[in-house]
Design an enzyme around this catalytic site. Structure first.
Site, short mmCIF file in Angstrom:
data_model
loop_
_atom_site.label_atom_id
_atom_site.label_comp_id
_atom_site.label_asym_id
_atom_site.label_seq_id
_atom_site.Cartn_x
_atom_site.Cartn_y
_atom_site.Cartn_z
N LYS A 98 0.84 -1.20 0.00
CA LYS A 98 0.00 0.00 0.00
C LYS A 98 0.87 1.24 0.00
CE LYS A 98 -1.90 2.59 3.22
NZ LYS A 98 -1.94 3.91 2.58
N GLY A 112 7.38 4.56 8.17
CA GLY A 112 6.50 5.69 8.46
C GLY A 112 6.76 6.22 9.86
N SER A 113 5.75 6.83 10.43
CA SER A 113 5.95 7.49 11.72
C SER A 113 6.10 6.46 12.85
CB SER A 113 4.76 8.39 12.01
OG SER A 113 3.59 7.62 12.08
N THR A 114 6.78 6.87 13.89
CA THR A 114 6.94 6.00 15.06
C THR A 114 5.58 5.69 15.68
OG1 THR A 114 9.21 6.71 15.48
CG2 THR A 114 7.99 5.90 17.38
N GLU A 153 10.68 0.69 10.01
CA GLU A 153 11.65 1.76 9.78
C GLU A 153 10.90 3.06 10.10
OE1 GLU A 153 13.21 4.71 8.58
OE2 GLU A 153 13.16 4.09 6.47
N CYS A 181 13.31 10.72 6.83
CA CYS A 181 13.35 10.13 8.17
C CYS A 181 14.72 10.30 8.82
CB CYS A 181 12.93 8.67 8.13
SG CYS A 181 13.80 7.75 6.87
N GLU A 217 10.03 15.01 15.67
CA GLU A 217 10.40 14.93 14.26
C GLU A 217 9.52 15.95 13.52
OE1 GLU A 217 9.27 11.32 12.07
OE2 GLU A 217 11.23 11.41 11.10
P1 NDP Z 1 2.17 7.58 8.76
O1 NDP Z 1 3.13 6.85 9.59
O2 NDP Z 1 0.81 7.77 9.26
O3 NDP Z 1 2.05 6.88 7.33
C1 NDP Z 1 2.89 5.90 6.78
C2 NDP Z 1 2.05 4.84 6.07
O4 NDP Z 1 1.24 4.10 7.00
C3 NDP Z 1 1.06 5.41 5.07
O5 NDP Z 1 0.94 4.54 3.97
C4 NDP Z 1 -0.22 5.45 5.87
O6 NDP Z 1 -1.35 5.50 5.07
C5 NDP Z 1 -0.12 4.16 6.64
N1 NDP Z 1 -0.93 4.09 7.85
C6 NDP Z 1 -1.47 5.12 8.59
N2 NDP Z 1 -2.13 4.63 9.66
C7 NDP Z 1 -2.01 3.28 9.61
C8 NDP Z 1 -2.45 2.21 10.45
N3 NDP Z 1 -3.15 2.43 11.56
N4 NDP Z 1 -2.16 0.96 10.10
C9 NDP Z 1 -1.42 0.70 9.00
N5 NDP Z 1 -0.99 1.66 8.17
C10 NDP Z 1 -1.26 2.95 8.47
O7 NDP Z 1 2.77 8.95 8.38
P2 NDP Z 1 1.93 10.23 7.88
O8 NDP Z 1 1.89 10.16 6.44
O9 NDP Z 1 0.62 10.37 8.56
O10 NDP Z 1 2.85 11.39 8.40
C11 NDP Z 1 2.75 11.85 9.73
C12 NDP Z 1 4.09 12.17 10.27
O11 NDP Z 1 4.85 10.99 10.33
C13 NDP Z 1 4.90 13.08 9.40
O12 NDP Z 1 4.64 14.40 9.63
C14 NDP Z 1 6.28 12.71 9.79
O13 NDP Z 1 6.64 13.40 10.93
C15 NDP Z 1 6.19 11.26 10.09
N6 NDP Z 1 6.64 10.39 8.98
C16 NDP Z 1 7.82 9.79 9.12
C17 NDP Z 1 8.32 8.99 8.13
C18 NDP Z 1 9.61 8.32 8.28
O14 NDP Z 1 10.08 7.65 7.36
N7 NDP Z 1 10.27 8.47 9.40
C19 NDP Z 1 7.60 8.81 6.87
C20 NDP Z 1 6.33 9.46 6.84
C21 NDP Z 1 5.90 10.22 7.86
P3 NDP Z 1 -1.91 6.92 4.59
O15 NDP Z 1 -0.78 7.70 4.02
O16 NDP Z 1 -2.85 6.52 3.53
O17 NDP Z 1 -2.50 7.55 5.79
#
Ligand code: NDP
Length: 790
Positions: free
Chosen positions: A191, A243-245, A265, A299, A396
């Site tokens: 996804k 994605g986010s922590t 990660e 990240c 972050e």
């Molecule tokens: P998220 O961690 O929410 O998103 C990463 C992925 O996970 C997206 O594909 C998202 O879908 C999906 N996702 C969201 N909620 C769930 C869940 N409950 N179960 C499974 N998958 C899920 O990051 P955001 O895009 O919301 O960004 C928010 C903050 O996170 C940013 O401002 C940044 O600070 C941080 N971030 C950090 C990253 C890193 O690599 N360290 C990368 C991205 C964000 P969808 O996008 O469709 O919501």
């Protein structure tokens, strides 16, 4: 002034736009509307949401919001494709990966333009960094597919992998996940992030063009709920998430107890350390890359600048000057440095955090440069006068915002650098090679760049320490996270021998002259339980054979404190650790008869064999201590990356109920050999062998606090340990229910876990457990990038 000098002073950038036509034509060919890519075909679009260009707010396409039924269809397709795909030879799978790499290169312009329009990143980056790295990942892993059997003998793929990726490097994160998964023989349901689905959909077409068998790669678009449907799907064998922590923790909890493999990660707040002898101009250029690459939405962004006080003023002056030459603008313009953030909500989030930083006393600097109106643009931003407690020094921000602090000594730099819950990356600038290589091992981060920054390569593992997650992507370490030992798929449930009631008319008579409770062992000393209570230990006939302390939360607290105080164990030489483990083995052997008798009393089985096996296991891991080490990678950049194998830190180990001695030794030996300190909870039913063991410890030069032993109810102590923020990793050998609890509770500080989930791991099996199975789980790899070569 002559004419040429005049031209130089008035020289300005003209527009240098890359044409959007190629991407617009591709979108139009799909009527700007997409379904999912499942089982090698497009589904009919369902309920859709708009994917916008963040540089101008224009809608690029409508993308389907995946439902649980869509996810289920994709998982079914991946499951059906798995047997044939995994049965292909590595060479055959490698050829598909190779074909994908070639096709990505062939269509690199389309990919780069589409990525830039969908995400907002400058075309210079998508063209020169993202897409070439994507191709490199597929090439690199084409090779892994072919060499897997030799390099990972007796390993098999997980099965169906659910992969969830973020929006900051949409295609690159896809490549990091799909390439190793396919190389290993897994099939995939991926996804993309809601904001940036388009290049993943274009990638689906590439899979089709490469004639990848149907169902091997399935792309389901959607929002967070779609991601949750993937993590919750019962027929997915492994989850890989970037994605986010915050969401990482949700996923850790959601998968607890399911037996799914998991790699995370997550976020970062990476330090960028500049010593006073650094080449300042290079360090400034590096910093531009560290924090303004991809608008800071990285990240591993070097978002915390730590500058040595003696050069702080000069450095900041130069930095501000450089910031005023950065160009923010149309991401498709080839001469633009900073493009658009991914979406208005991200702009708001960054603005709010900056406001908070200023309200908490930070001093804001933004250069006087033009920023286009109408899109998600922000100026490069610097916040100084920040203290460690400030929100902007901890959160972050994920935007073009640099936070600065100064330090005086190298020790202070290390303390500041490590003062974060994250541990993804770190950068060091100094012209002194001794200083750089003294600091690198002290930084708690999965990647360290010396006199360089933001280097990535498919051959070099990437991933975090602490709350930046676990697992690695890239290289050998990355491959390991898509493979399982073959025997692990065939484990059977553990059936405990029925415990006798242990009740006799007069338990004291039964105890055969026992007059004292075996103590616990904390910080190198015997310790009475805080509760003052003891627990009876019964032999196979139910007779009382001894008593041990009933450990509680306070005992665990003391033991964890002791284990943390002894973390220096990791920096003693591997040779030294080996010598101490050999000595431990030797001293256990001296007392073999005594230990055998104690084992017989507790289990009724031949204790001599278990003691001998335990001695042999200690020898085995003493032997490993100075051999299980890293590698040196040769990425395409003029650098080497040394993959250093490091300890995880303070580990909690809860031994299985059976094999009172070997059950503990088999788990603590690899942990100690690799430099971890341990809080051990021995077999709940038969703990006396390990309480006896402290006498061996005392005569074996094991530094105090390196191994701490707390007896008590396994389930209760496991919960306390899993929730404890001072514990970096937890291993639990026992029932499925407690394993699930441990995994769930471990999410608090994103501990690494190993649990036996009620399955029978025959720890006496040397072929399985005398080698890298636990060594790998007791370590994490730090990749240190060092300039090298001409
Ligand atoms: P998220 O961690 O929410 O998103 C990463 C992925 O996970 C997206 O594909 C998202 O879908 C999906 N996702 C969201 N909620 C769930 C869940 N409950 N179960 C499974 N998958 C899920 O990051 P955001 O895009 O919301 O960004 C928010 C903050 O996170 C940013 O401002 C940044 O600070 C941080 N971030 C950090 C990253 C890193 O690599 N360290 C990368 C991205 C964000 P969808 O996008 O469709 O919501």
């Amino acid at each position: 002034m002559n004419k040429i000098a005049e031209i130089f002073t008035s020289l300005d950038y003209g527009p240098a736009p890359e044409s959007a036509d190629v991407a617009l034509a591709w979108l139009a060919a799909h009527d700007n509307t997409f379904g999912h890519f499942i089982n090698g075909a497009w589904t009919k679009p369902g309920k859709t949401f708009a994917s916008e260009n963040p540089a101008n707010g224009k809608v690029l396409a409508q993308v389907t919001d995946g439902t649980a039924a869509d996810v289920d269809a994709a998982v079914k397709a991946a499951r059906a494709a798995f047997p044939k795909w995994s049965a292909l030879s590595g060479y055959q799978r490698g050829k598909y990966l190779y074909a994908i790499a070639r096709l990505i290169q062939k269509h690199s312009r389309l990919f780069a333009v589409l990525e830039t329009m969908d995400n907002g990143k400058p075309i210079r980056e998508s063209r020169d960094v993202d897409i070439p790295l994507v191709a490199r990942h597929f090439y690199h892993h084409a090779g892994w597919a072919q060499h897997l059997e030799r390099e990972f003998p007796d390993h098999v793929p997980y099965g169906v992998c659910g992969q969830i990726i973020p929006w900051n490097f949409p295609l690159l994160m896809l490549a990091w996940k799909i390439a190793p998964a396919l190389a290993a023989g897994n099939t995939v349901v991926l996804k993309p992030a809601e904001f940036t689905s388009l290049t993943a959909l274009l990638f689906a077409e590439i899979c089709d063009k490469a004639h990848l068998p149907k169902g091997v790669v399935n792309i389901v678009t959607g929002e967070g709920d779609t991601g949750a449907a993937i993590t919750g799907h019962p027929d997915i064998d492994k989850i890989a998430f970037t994605g986010s922590t915050e969401v990482g923790k949700i996923i850790r909890r959601a998968t607890a107890g399911t037996g799914k493999g998991i790699s995370l990660e997550l976020g970062g707040k990476s330090p960028y350390i500049v010593f006073d002898d650094a080449d300042i101009d290079s360090a400034i250029e590096g910093l531009v890359d560290a924090i303004w690459f991809n608008q800071g939405q990285v990240c591993c962004a070097g978002s915390r600048l730590l500058v040595q006080e003696s050069i702080e003023e000069r450095f900041l002056e130069k930095l501000k000057k450089r910031m005023s030459t950065l160009r923010v603008g149309d991401p498709l313009d080839k001469a633009v440095d900073i493009g658009a953030l991914v979406a208005p909500v991200q702009v708001e989030r960054v603005r709010d955090l900056v406001k908070k930083g200023v309200a908490e006393g930070g001093q804001l600097y933004e250069p006087d440069i033009d920023v286009p109106g109408g899109g998600c643009f922000l100026k490069p931003t610097l916040i100084t006068n920040v203290s460690t407690a400030n929100t902007v020094a901890n959160e972050e921000i994920f935007g073009p915002v640099l936070v600065e602090m100064s330090f005086r000594t190298p020790e202070e730099a290390v303390a500041l650098a490590n003062n974060t819950r994250y541990g993804l990356a770190a950068t060091i600038w100094t012209e002194n090679v001794n200083l750089a290589l003294d600091i690198a091992p002290k930084l708690k981060a999965g990647v360290v760049w010396i006199n360089s920054t933001n280097n990535f390569d498919a051959a070099v593992g990437f991933g975090g320490y602490k709350e930046s997650g676990f697992g690695r992507e890239g290289g050998r370490e990355g491959m390991a996270f898509y493979l399982k030992a073959k025997w692990e798929k065939e484990l059977k449930p553990f059936v405990a021998a029925a415990a006798k009631s242990g009740k006799s008319a007069n338990p004291l008579d039964d105890a055969g002259g026992i007059d004292q409770t075996a103590k616990m062992y904390i910080a190198g000393k015997q310790a009475r339980p805080d509760s003052g209570y003891s627990r009876p230990v019964h032999g196979p006939s139910g007779a009382l054979v001894g008593e041990v302390g009933d450990g509680n939360r306070k005992d665990i607290r003391n033991a964890v404190e002791a284990a943390r105080a002894a973390l220096g164990w990791a920096t003693t030489s591997a040779h030294n650790r080996a010598q101490i483990l050999y000595f431990l083995a030797e001293n256990l052997e001296y007392r073999a008869d005594e230990f055998a008798a104690r084992l017989r009393a507790q289990t009724g089985e031949d204790g001599a064999a278990e003691v001998a096996a335990s001695v042999e296991r200690l020898f085995a891991f003493a032997g490993w201590a100075d051999k299980y080490d890293g590698a040196v990678h040769n990425p395409p950049q003029r650098m080497v990356a040394t993959a250093m194998v490091e300890a995880l830190g303070a580990m909690a180990i809860l031994a299985p109920p059976s094999r009172p001695l070997l059950g503990s030794i088999a788990l603590i030996a690899p942990a100690l050999a690799m430099g971890n300190t341990v809080v051990l909870v021995p077999s709940e039913r038969s703990p006396l062998s390990m309480t006896d063991f402290y006498q061996v410890l005392e005569t074996s030069d094991v530094p105090s606090g390196v191994l701490n032993i707390v007896t008590g109810e396994s389930k209760v102590l496991a919960k306390t340990l899993a929730e404890h923020d001072g514990i970096d990793a937890i291993w639990f050998a026992g029932d499925a229910e407690t394993s699930a609890m441990v995994e769930k509770a471990s999410a608090g500080n994103v501990k690494q876990t190993w649990t036996s989930r009620g399955l029978y791991y025959d720890l006496s099996d040397k072929a399985k457990f005398e080698g890298d199975y636990f060594l790998r789980r007791a370590t994490q790899v730090k990749n240190v990038w060092i300039p090298y070569g001409a």
